[in-house]
Design a protein around this motif. Structure first.
Motif, short mmCIF file in Angstrom:
data_model
loop_
_atom_site.label_atom_id
_atom_site.label_comp_id
_atom_site.label_asym_id
_atom_site.label_seq_id
_atom_site.Cartn_x
_atom_site.Cartn_y
_atom_site.Cartn_z
N GLY A 34 50.53 21.75 -25.90
CA GLY A 34 51.25 22.95 -26.32
C GLY A 34 51.56 23.02 -27.80
O GLY A 34 52.44 23.79 -28.21
N ALA A 35 50.86 22.26 -28.63
CA ALA A 35 51.18 22.18 -30.06
C ALA A 35 51.26 23.54 -30.73
O ALA A 35 52.12 23.78 -31.58
N PHE A 36 50.39 24.46 -30.37
CA PHE A 36 50.37 25.79 -30.98
C PHE A 36 50.62 26.88 -29.93
O PHE A 36 50.29 28.05 -30.15
N ALA A 37 51.20 26.54 -28.81
CA ALA A 37 51.44 27.50 -27.73
C ALA A 37 52.27 28.69 -28.21
O ALA A 37 53.22 28.53 -28.98
N ALA A 38 51.87 29.86 -27.77
CA ALA A 38 52.58 31.11 -28.04
C ALA A 38 52.66 31.45 -29.53
O ALA A 38 53.59 32.12 -29.97
N CYS A 39 51.68 31.01 -30.29
CA CYS A 39 51.55 31.45 -31.69
C CYS A 39 50.74 32.75 -31.64
O CYS A 39 49.52 32.74 -31.80
N ASP A 40 51.43 33.83 -31.39
CA ASP A 40 50.80 35.11 -31.09
C ASP A 40 49.90 35.66 -32.18
O ASP A 40 49.01 36.46 -31.91
#
Length: 168
Positions: A34-40
């Motif tokens: 999840g390192a960059f999760a939800a970086c829209d």
């Protein structure tokens, strides 16, 4: 990311909505879950060949992510990168990136450092760049030709769209 960083931890950049691009230095050897999760707003990412493992859901819910380039042909990739079905995976032929793309139904573009020999692979469709600026697409006993050196295919719900790679 500073060059002294060797690991991107779990959920470190999660929900950084204003992050549009990231440069991962060669010092990094792993990317956590999840390192960059939800970086829209994240549009594309290139993972250097120094990275040996990418955790599960590293890019979960990155809705703007159109491409992920994995430069280590032997990189261990978690069971789910979390990328959208429209994301194109770039990597070397016979790499773990190609295996991942094929297993999970993503478009795959083979890279070899020479633009004149890149290949795009979409499950059920074989595409080869032939000659200079001439593409041949084979699928379902049909041949599709395209005269653009800067094009990619987008496959969704059994529909094929040709996109200019400058827009990807």
């Amino acid at each position: 990311i500073p060059g002294s960083v060797t690991s991107i931890g779990h959920r470190v950049f999660s929900s950084c909505d204003s992050l549009t691009s990231v440069t991962i230095p060669d010092s990094v050897t792993s990317i956590g879950n999840g390192a960059f999760a939800a970086c829209d707003s994240l549009e594309s990412v290139t993972i250097p060949d120094s990275v040996t493992s990418i955790g599960n859901d590293a890019f979960l819910s990155c809705d703007s992510l159109t491409s992920v380039t994995i430069l280590n042909p032997d990189c261990t990739i978690g069971s789910n990168l979390g990328v959208a079905g429209t994301t194109v995976i770039y990597g070397y032929e016979d790499s773990t990136a190609q295996t991942y793309a094929g297993t999970y139904g993503f478009a795959f573009v083979a890279i070899d450092g020479n633009d004149d020999s890149s290949n795009l692979s979409i499950p059920g469709l074989t595409i080869d760049k032939k000659f200079n600026n001439f593409y041949t697409f084979l699928g379902d006993s049909h041949v599709y030709n395209m005269d653009s050196p800067n094009a990619a295919l987008y496959l969704e719900f059994n529909q094929i769209s040709i996109l200019d790679t400058d827009d990807i």
